[in-house]
Design an enzyme around this catalytic site. Structure first.
Site, PDB file in Angstrom:
ATOM      1  N   ARG A  39     -29.065  50.516   2.927  1.00 36.45           N
ATOM      2  CA  ARG A  39     -29.868  51.502   3.660  1.00 36.45           C
ATOM      3  C   ARG A  39     -28.991  52.709   3.965  1.00 36.45           C
ATOM      4  NH1 ARG A  39     -32.217  48.347   7.998  1.00 36.45           N
ATOM      5  NH2 ARG A  39     -33.882  47.926   6.507  1.00 36.45           N
ATOM      6  N   ASN A 103     -27.063  45.585  15.270  1.00 38.24           N
ATOM      7  CA  ASN A 103     -26.747  44.956  13.993  1.00 38.24           C
ATOM      8  C   ASN A 103     -25.429  44.205  14.093  1.00 38.24           C
ATOM      9  OD1 ASN A 103     -28.846  46.328  12.231  1.00 38.24           O
ATOM     10  ND2 ASN A 103     -27.784  48.101  13.061  1.00 38.24           N
ATOM     11  N   ASP A 121     -26.890  40.734   8.456  1.00 37.65           N
ATOM     12  CA  ASP A 121     -28.256  40.214   8.576  1.00 37.65           C
ATOM     13  C   ASP A 121     -28.757  40.014  10.005  1.00 37.65           C
ATOM     14  OD1 ASP A 121     -28.112  39.879   5.671  1.00 37.65           O
ATOM     15  OD2 ASP A 121     -26.992  38.056   6.092  1.00 37.65           O
ATOM     16  N   ASP A 123     -29.681  40.381  13.771  1.00 33.95           N
ATOM     17  CA  ASP A 123     -29.917  41.535  14.638  1.00 33.95           C
ATOM     18  C   ASP A 123     -30.297  41.040  16.020  1.00 33.95           C
ATOM     19  OD1 ASP A 123     -29.719  43.480  12.462  1.00 33.95           O
ATOM     20  OD2 ASP A 123     -31.673  42.726  11.817  1.00 33.95           O
ATOM     21  N   ASP A 136     -33.815  37.623  12.205  1.00 33.55           N
ATOM     22  CA  ASP A 136     -33.338  37.433  10.825  1.00 33.55           C
ATOM     23  C   ASP A 136     -32.363  36.275  10.636  1.00 33.55           C
ATOM     24  OD1 ASP A 136     -34.927  39.611  10.081  1.00 33.55           O
ATOM     25  OD2 ASP A 136     -33.320  41.017  10.525  1.00 33.55           O
ATOM     26  N   GLU A 139     -32.812  34.953   7.113  1.00 37.09           N
ATOM     27  CA  GLU A 139     -32.201  35.867   6.142  1.00 37.09           C
ATOM     28  C   GLU A 139     -30.683  35.665   6.104  1.00 37.09           C
ATOM     29  OE1 GLU A 139     -31.529  40.653   5.378  1.00 37.09           O
ATOM     30  OE2 GLU A 139     -33.060  40.040   6.818  1.00 37.09           O
TER      31      GLU A 139
END
Length: 195
Positions: A39, A103, A121, A123, A136, A139
């Protein structure tokens, strides 16, 4: 602390932090463990920079996702990046209060006018009343297997998440209500002079 190879290589190429100052624009890039760009934020404004952290502000900034999708943030935000902590904190100024999106990520580096870090990953979403959710988890478990996170990284990530929750529960740093006021005012006044 262990840093993935891609960041060790970047660190040895040198950083241009000494050329950056309050009021400068800077890009932000988030990578994944495998070195892929995940990102990117077009620009943020530097509000404070030291050898231990950098604080930025932005509003309605363009964000580009790994799949090419683009969108703009909706509200002003103050962002905190650290040189020695494995997390960063985004304080979002919404109409119904200050929300935090944190994060779990490597300490940042700066290269070619860009803040860069590796996202791990997990958060932490903190609401105006200080209730929170860890996001997450699945994830993280998926990427841990897929990308081969080491035991050292797994240990650091879990430790830093606990540390972040402790800082939030104790309302320290960015989580202390009045702490954000000066940065928000500074961001607003710099933006007014640039308009």
């Amino acid at each position: 602390y262990f840093l993935p190879l891609v960041f060790i290589i970047i660190l040895y190429r040198g950083v241009d932090m000494e050329n950056l100052k309050v009021g400068d624009s800077i890009k932000i890039q988030c990578y994944k463990h495998n070195g892929e760009l995940y990102r990117e934020w077009d620009k943020s404004l530097i509000l404070e920079i030291t050898d231990k952290y950098i604080i930025c502000g932005n509003n309605k900034v363009r964000v580009t996702e790994v799949d090419g999708r683009r969108w703009n943030t909706k509200e002003p935000a103050i962002l905190f990046f650290y040189k020695e902590k494995w997390f960063n904190i985004i304080a979002q100024f919404k109409k119904n209060g200050i929300f935090y999106y944190c994060n779990i990520a490597t300490p940042y580096i700066i290269e070619q006018g860009t803040i860069k870090y590796i996202d791990y990953d997990l958060d932490l979403r903190v609401f105006p009343d200080y209730t929170f959710k860890v996001l997450d988890k699945s994830e993280y478990e998926y990427n841990k297997k897929r990308m081969g996170y080491s035991k050292e990284i797994d240990k650091i990530v879990k430790y830093e998440l606990d540390k972040l929750i402790e800082i939030m529960n104790n309302k320290k740093g960015p989580f202390l209500r009045g702490y954000l006021d000066n940065y928000y005012e500074m961001y607003s006044s710099i933006m007014e002079t640039k308009a």
